[in-house]
Design an enzyme around this catalytic site. Structure first.
Site, mmCIF file in Angstrom:
data_model
loop_
_atom_site.group_PDB
_atom_site.id
_atom_site.type_symbol
_atom_site.label_atom_id
_atom_site.label_comp_id
_atom_site.label_asym_id
_atom_site.label_seq_id
_atom_site.Cartn_x
_atom_site.Cartn_y
_atom_site.Cartn_z
ATOM 1 N N SER A 51 61.186 52.346 -38.953
ATOM 2 C CA SER A 51 61.063 53.532 -39.809
ATOM 3 C C SER A 51 59.874 53.460 -40.768
ATOM 4 C CB SER A 51 62.356 53.741 -40.592
ATOM 5 O OG SER A 51 62.636 52.615 -41.390
ATOM 6 N N LYS A 93 55.984 59.098 -33.647
ATOM 7 C CA LYS A 93 56.750 60.340 -33.841
ATOM 8 C C LYS A 93 56.086 61.496 -33.085
ATOM 9 C CE LYS A 93 59.890 58.415 -36.409
ATOM 10 N NZ LYS A 93 61.244 58.204 -35.905
ATOM 11 N N LEU A 125 67.632 49.531 -27.950
ATOM 12 C CA LEU A 125 67.144 50.636 -27.113
ATOM 13 C C LEU A 125 66.355 50.121 -25.916
ATOM 14 C CD1 LEU A 125 65.893 53.138 -29.859
ATOM 15 C CD2 LEU A 125 67.942 53.399 -28.447
ATOM 16 N N GLY A 150 69.649 53.381 -43.288
ATOM 17 C CA GLY A 150 69.873 54.157 -44.509
ATOM 18 C C GLY A 150 70.355 55.567 -44.214
ATOM 19 N N LEU A 151 69.609 56.267 -43.368
ATOM 20 C CA LEU A 151 69.970 57.656 -43.049
ATOM 21 C C LEU A 151 71.240 57.699 -42.203
ATOM 22 C CD1 LEU A 151 69.085 60.566 -43.348
ATOM 23 C CD2 LEU A 151 67.406 60.206 -41.542
ATOM 24 N N ASP A 180 73.596 50.843 -32.870
ATOM 25 C CA ASP A 180 72.496 50.232 -33.624
ATOM 26 C C ASP A 180 72.238 48.834 -33.041
ATOM 27 O OD1 ASP A 180 71.230 51.039 -36.651
ATOM 28 O OD2 ASP A 180 70.927 48.963 -36.006
ATOM 29 N N HIS A 233 55.072 61.758 -41.266
ATOM 30 C CA HIS A 233 53.909 60.915 -40.960
ATOM 31 C C HIS A 233 53.272 61.250 -39.611
ATOM 32 C CE1 HIS A 233 54.460 58.868 -44.678
ATOM 33 N NE2 HIS A 233 55.755 58.743 -44.401
ATOM 34 N N ARG A 275 55.617 62.216 -55.519
ATOM 35 C CA ARG A 275 55.387 62.784 -54.175
ATOM 36 C C ARG A 275 56.694 63.249 -53.542
ATOM 37 N NH1 ARG A 275 56.423 60.208 -49.472
ATOM 38 N NH2 ARG A 275 55.612 61.216 -47.603
ATOM 39 N N TYR A 317 53.186 54.208 -36.651
ATOM 40 C CA TYR A 317 54.528 54.768 -36.835
ATOM 41 C C TYR A 317 54.501 56.292 -36.655
ATOM 42 C CZ TYR A 317 58.452 56.669 -39.499
ATOM 43 O OH TYR A 317 59.536 57.407 -39.889
HETATM 44 P P1 NAI Z 1 66.239 52.496 -41.262
HETATM 45 O O1 NAI Z 1 65.132 51.549 -40.978
HETATM 46 O O2 NAI Z 1 67.074 52.302 -42.468
HETATM 47 O O3 NAI Z 1 67.210 52.581 -40.004
HETATM 48 C C1 NAI Z 1 66.762 52.492 -38.669
HETATM 49 C C2 NAI Z 1 67.848 51.823 -37.850
HETATM 50 O O4 NAI Z 1 67.401 51.753 -36.499
HETATM 51 C C3 NAI Z 1 68.149 50.398 -38.320
HETATM 52 O O5 NAI Z 1 69.520 50.249 -38.624
HETATM 53 C C4 NAI Z 1 67.733 49.522 -37.160
HETATM 54 O O6 NAI Z 1 68.556 48.389 -36.952
HETATM 55 C C5 NAI Z 1 67.824 50.498 -35.978
HETATM 56 N N1 NAI Z 1 66.933 50.091 -34.902
HETATM 57 C C6 NAI Z 1 65.632 49.711 -34.996
HETATM 58 N N2 NAI Z 1 65.162 49.372 -33.784
HETATM 59 C C7 NAI Z 1 66.179 49.547 -32.908
HETATM 60 C C8 NAI Z 1 66.315 49.339 -31.512
HETATM 61 N N3 NAI Z 1 65.290 48.883 -30.776
HETATM 62 N N4 NAI Z 1 67.493 49.596 -30.941
HETATM 63 C C9 NAI Z 1 68.544 50.048 -31.669
HETATM 64 N N5 NAI Z 1 68.494 50.263 -33.001
HETATM 65 C C10 NAI Z 1 67.312 50.008 -33.613
HETATM 66 O O7 NAI Z 1 65.553 53.958 -41.281
HETATM 67 P P2 NAI Z 1 66.144 55.304 -41.892
HETATM 68 O O8 NAI Z 1 65.503 55.561 -43.180
HETATM 69 O O9 NAI Z 1 67.600 55.311 -41.765
HETATM 70 O O10 NAI Z 1 65.511 56.372 -40.870
HETATM 71 C C11 NAI Z 1 66.206 56.752 -39.713
HETATM 72 C C12 NAI Z 1 65.238 57.506 -38.792
HETATM 73 O O11 NAI Z 1 64.726 58.639 -39.459
HETATM 74 C C13 NAI Z 1 64.047 56.675 -38.340
HETATM 75 O O12 NAI Z 1 63.728 57.024 -37.006
HETATM 76 C C14 NAI Z 1 62.940 57.129 -39.268
HETATM 77 O O13 NAI Z 1 61.674 56.979 -38.669
HETATM 78 C C15 NAI Z 1 63.307 58.591 -39.486
HETATM 79 N N6 NAI Z 1 62.833 59.113 -40.758
HETATM 80 C C16 NAI Z 1 63.473 58.738 -41.908
HETATM 81 C C17 NAI Z 1 63.049 59.235 -43.132
HETATM 82 C C18 NAI Z 1 63.796 58.938 -44.395
HETATM 83 O O14 NAI Z 1 63.422 59.513 -45.416
HETATM 84 N N7 NAI Z 1 64.807 58.110 -44.402
HETATM 85 C C19 NAI Z 1 61.852 60.103 -43.205
HETATM 86 C C20 NAI Z 1 61.274 60.413 -41.930
HETATM 87 C C21 NAI Z 1 61.750 59.936 -40.755
HETATM 88 C C1 15L Z 2 59.380 58.053 -43.351
HETATM 89 O O1 15L Z 2 59.069 58.447 -42.232
HETATM 90 C C2 15L Z 2 60.095 56.772 -43.554
HETATM 91 O O2 15L Z 2 60.978 56.476 -42.490
HETATM 92 C C3 15L Z 2 60.847 56.721 -44.880
HETATM 93 O O3 15L Z 2 61.232 55.387 -45.126
HETATM 94 C C4 15L Z 2 59.972 57.234 -46.014
HETATM 95 O O4 15L Z 2 58.851 56.400 -46.157
HETATM 96 C C5 15L Z 2 59.523 58.651 -45.697
HETATM 97 O O5 15L Z 2 58.915 58.726 -44.422
HETATM 98 C C6 15L Z 2 58.511 59.195 -46.721
HETATM 99 O O6 15L Z 2 57.446 59.632 -46.332
HETATM 100 O O7 15L Z 2 58.853 59.200 -47.908
#
Ligand code: NAI
Ligand code: 15L
Length: 269
Positions: A73, A142, A50, A15-16, A35, A111, A176, A138
């Site tokens: 995530s 981090k 990874l 997503g991000l 990815d 988190h 929130r 999770y």
């Molecule tokens: P997401 O779950 O949509 O994307 C994560 C991507 O990482 C996925 O496309 C997945 O295929 C890839 N992935 C997972 N395991 C892998 C591996 N072993 N090797 C290679 N690729 C792998 O998550 P999102 O929302 O895009 O978040 C991105 C990052 O930001 C994550 O690390 C998440 O923890 C962090 N984050 C995101 C927040 C948000 O609001 N979207 C909030 C806080 C942290």
């Molecule tokens: C995160 O760390 C997650 O990756 C995201 O999917 C949301 O749950 C976000 O925190 C949140 O706290 O809203």
């Protein structure tokens, strides 16, 4: 450090990652994408796990910097978190060290400190040096990532900005989130600041917009040159009408991490 041009974006299919693929090229970056899954519309993206150290080393070769988003995530079993987020992040840092990459922007999360009660009324904002209080495995991963970043700065001179992201989605979808929302445009502004600020060593910043209902302090993010332009408040009336104001007597609504603090654990541990 000269402004990085070629940036490896891990987690590019997520997503991000998808939001940042759309926004970061406007800042002049050439993105190399990685990815586990194919990245839609991007045939040149590296499809790699990874866990594959050789593939990760090859992926980082020649880039100026890395934005590390890849991983699980949300909460998952300890084994899955261990492989993707803990070992995976270690493999990335080792590859960066071996290939001489100077800077990583690490997607940490609220988190990591999710059990921190959020401020009410006139209480002070949560400072960036608040004690770690992970709310899940999770969140614990981090904390590990932030400590790994500190180790690689102290021992190897590899710089990191750890961005404790609140919620980065096109719109806030809960009451929130009004307090922790980071608009995608502000996300790109913050990542750009994190890539270009001088002498960051290892810096931890909160990642959100300048929300009216902000819970945490953005001083360390602003010190990088980040100037947020968005505020979740235009979304507030509708969300509060649908969901009501947060109830601090409800443990799922009293802490920064929201329902992550009360969700049942995912077995097996
Ligand atoms: P997401 O779950 O949509 O994307 C994560 C991507 O990482 C996925 O496309 C997945 O295929 C890839 N992935 C997972 N395991 C892998 C591996 N072993 N090797 C290679 N690729 C792998 O998550 P999102 O929302 O895009 O978040 C991105 C990052 O930001 C994550 O690390 C998440 O923890 C962090 N984050 C995101 C927040 C948000 O609001 N979207 C909030 C806080 C942290
Ligand atoms: C995160 O760390 C997650 O990756 C995201 O999917 C949301 O749950 C976000 O925190 C949140 O706290 O809203």
């Amino acid at each position: 450090m000269p402004a990085p041009r070629t940036v490896l974006l891990t987690g590019a299919a997520g997503g991000l990652g998808t939001l940042m693929r759309g926004l970061l090229p406007d800042y002049g970056y050439e993105l190399r994408l990685l990815d586990l899954r194919p990245v839609e519309g991007e045939p040149d993206a590296i499809v790699a796990d990874l866990a594959d150290r050789e593939a990760v080393r090859e992926a980082v070769r020649g880039v100026d910097a890395i934005i590390h988003l890849a991983g699980i995530s949300l909460e998952a079993s300890f084994e899955k978190i261990l492989t993707a987020n803990i070992e995976g992040t270690y493999h990335l840092y080792e590859a960066a060290r071996e290939e001489g990459v100077g800077r990583i922007v690490f997607a940490s999360s609220n988190h990591a400190v999710g059990y921190t009660p959020h401020p009410r009324g006139d209480e002070p904002l949560i400072p960036v040096d608040t004690p770690r209080r992970p709310d899940t495995f999770y969140g614990l991963s981090k904390c590990f990532g932030e400590d790994l970043a500190q180790l690689y700065w102290d021992k190897h001179g590899l710089e990191t900005v750890s961005v404790r992201i609140g919620s980065c989605f096109p719109e806030p979808t809960s009451v929130r989130m009004l307090s922790v929302w980071m608009s995608p445009a502000d996300g790109a502004r913050l990542f750009h600041a994190a890539l270009t600020a001088e002498g960051v060593g290892h810096t931890v910043v909160h990642g959100s917009s300048d929300n009216t209902r902000l819970w945490w302090d953005l001083t360390s993010a602003r010190a990088l040159g980040y100037e947020p332009r968005d505020d979740s408040e235009p979304f507030a009336a509708k969300l509060v009408a649908e969901q009501g104001e947060l109830d601090p007597a409800d443990p799922a609504q009293a802490c920064l991490g929201g329902h992550f603090v009360t969700d049942p654990p995912i077995w097996p541990y």
